[in-house]
Enzyme design. Structure first.
Site: not given
Length: 463
Positions: A213, A310
């Site tokens: 991220e 994810e």
């Protein structure tokens, strides 16, 4: 509703076997009476399968063996731990055949403490990586992953860092900040030192991302912003050449590892010719945006694969109201229809309180819930969604073309290496939906209850 029958009674020819799950949990991976294969007759809701149009080859489905997950699994008694891992990664009996996993390079929020693999006293620089050690993983992540590989040697393991060591960062902290350009070379060597250390433990790292991220700086757990220009420079001038020097033994490299909402980020990295040559795929997360973001990036760079790396289940909207069917539709169906070769849910296991964790998500759930006090294992909706694909679609299967969604009925179709067909269908409507399926010169019809998910398998008839 169709009557339940035993799994052993489902093998007759000219039939499609059926497994059903409902949002209400009335049925969970329940074998149902088979559908009869016959002459195809299209209904208003029709699923047309073109087995002659193979799309991506599947790597598989799975979840992340986080510190929290491995810790909980290791706490189980040896016989219970072995049984659970056989169920998760095996294909015999009731095994669901997970074949894709993700590890964290250092701590994530789902760790008991914040750390990296090269922490130094007072954040003193360590350019030779003299302090590097995977000791924090030796008691849990390493043995659990090694056991999973022993059960399923085809298991593909990727790994992602949440933060570089603090001494490599602009703010000298594991929390927030970015990678200091002066540390690009050291961080590249740090990632490859991890690959070598895990290989020494019998865990081949199949793929890396450079940052989990990278467009987010969490305030309560390790993280690091690394925007597209920085990633392109790091990949093109530092990590990429080191990977290339390893030749065929090198892990693959995935860019992005973040949400569907910003396709411009991986597109910017891939637009850089130095970085592009080293990037094998784009990895996506589910928390913002929608799966259709994957396809334009893949269309612009068709030699770069697509992975969903994810997505956590948990107690928030829209998951609370959408339930199992929403998770399955977005990840198992839509993500794969938009080119994903693999799908990873987040934590493989969490405890009943959604932990252990140090910061971050307090409402996430694992694929299984393990109560460390009693040893009880509970299978969540994420387990069910994964199993509807992973149990029936082995690595090497191909997604094949099939009709788009109609009236809340979504589908994804596969041809397995042995030629067998697999069709996953979700009915998001609150009422039953009847639909037809055609595969060449044969077909069937079926009625799915409202808010339900089914997997169909059959053997094609000769042309």
């Amino acid at each position: 509703m169709t009557a339940l029958v035993s799994a052993s009674a489902l093998g007759a020819s000219r039939q499609a076997r059926v497994w059903l799950s409902t949002n209400s949990h009335q049925y969970t991976l329940a074998p149902m009476a088979p559908a009869t294969l016959g002459e195809p007759h299209a209904l208003p809701i029709a699923v047309e399968i073109d087995a002659g149009s193979p799309q991506q080859a599947m790597v598989g489905f799975g979840a992340s063996i986080t510190d929290a997950s491995a810790d909980l699994i290791q706490q189980l008694p040896a016989h219970a731990r072995a049984a659970l891992l056989d169920e998760l990664f095996g294909r015999d009996g009731d095994g669901i055949g997970l074949s894709f996993a993700r590890l964290t390079i250092g701590a994530s929020d789902f760790s008991r403490r914040h750390y990296t693999l090269d922490d130094t006293p007072d954040n003193a620089p360590d350019p030779t990586l003299a302090h590097f050690s995977i000791a924090p993983n030796l008691a849990d992540v390493v043995p659990v992953t090694r056991a999973a590989l022993a059960i399923n040697p085809q298991l593909k393991v990727m790994a992602s860092p949440w933060s570089a060591p603090a001494w490599m960062k602009s703010n000298r902290s594991l929390i927030q900040g970015t990678l200091d350009p002066a540390a690009y070379d050291a961080f590249a060597r740090y990632l490859l030192r991890y690959v070598d250390a895990m290989d020494g433990q019998g865990i081949p790292i199949w793929a890396l991302t450079v940052q989990n991220e990278p467009d987010f700086e969490p305030s309560s757990y390790p993280g690091m912003r690394l925007n597209a220009p920085a990633r392109a420079r790091f990949i093109g001038q530092h990590l990429g050449p080191l990977l290339a020097a390893r030749g065929a033994a090198s892990p693959m490299l995935f860019d992005w590892d973040h949400n569907w909402s910003k396709p411009e980020e991986p597109l910017a990295v891939l637009a850089d010719p130095d970085a592009r040559r080293y990037v094998d795929a784009v990895a996506w997360h589910c928390y913002e945006g929608s799966p259709d973001a994957q396809s334009p990036v893949h269309a612009a760079y068709p030699d770069k694969d697509v992975y969903m790396t994810e997505c956590s289940g948990g107690d928030w909207e829209p998951l609370r109201s959408g339930g199992l069917v929403l998770q399955a539709r977005r990840l198992i169906i839509d993500s794969v229809r938009h080119d994903a070769r693999g799908v990873l849910f987040w934590n493989l296991a969490l405890d009943p309180q959604g932990g252990p964790h140090a910061g971050g998500c307090g409402t996430c759930r694992g694929v299984v819930t393990i109560d460390p006090a009693s040893g009880q294992v509970t299978r969540t909706d994420d387990y069910t969604a994964l199993a509807h694909a992973s149990r029936f679609v082995p690595p090497g299967a191909h997604r094949v073309a099939s009709s788009a969604a109609m009236d809340g009925v979504d589908n994804v179709a596969f041809v397995n290496p042995d030629g067998g067909r697999v069709l996953v269908v979700a009915n998001s409507a609150p009422v039953p939906r009847t639909f037809s399926v055609r595969d060449g010169n044969q077909g069937f019809r079926y009625t799915l209850p409202g808010r339900s998910l089914a997997t169909f398998t059959w053997t094609p008839s000769p042309p």
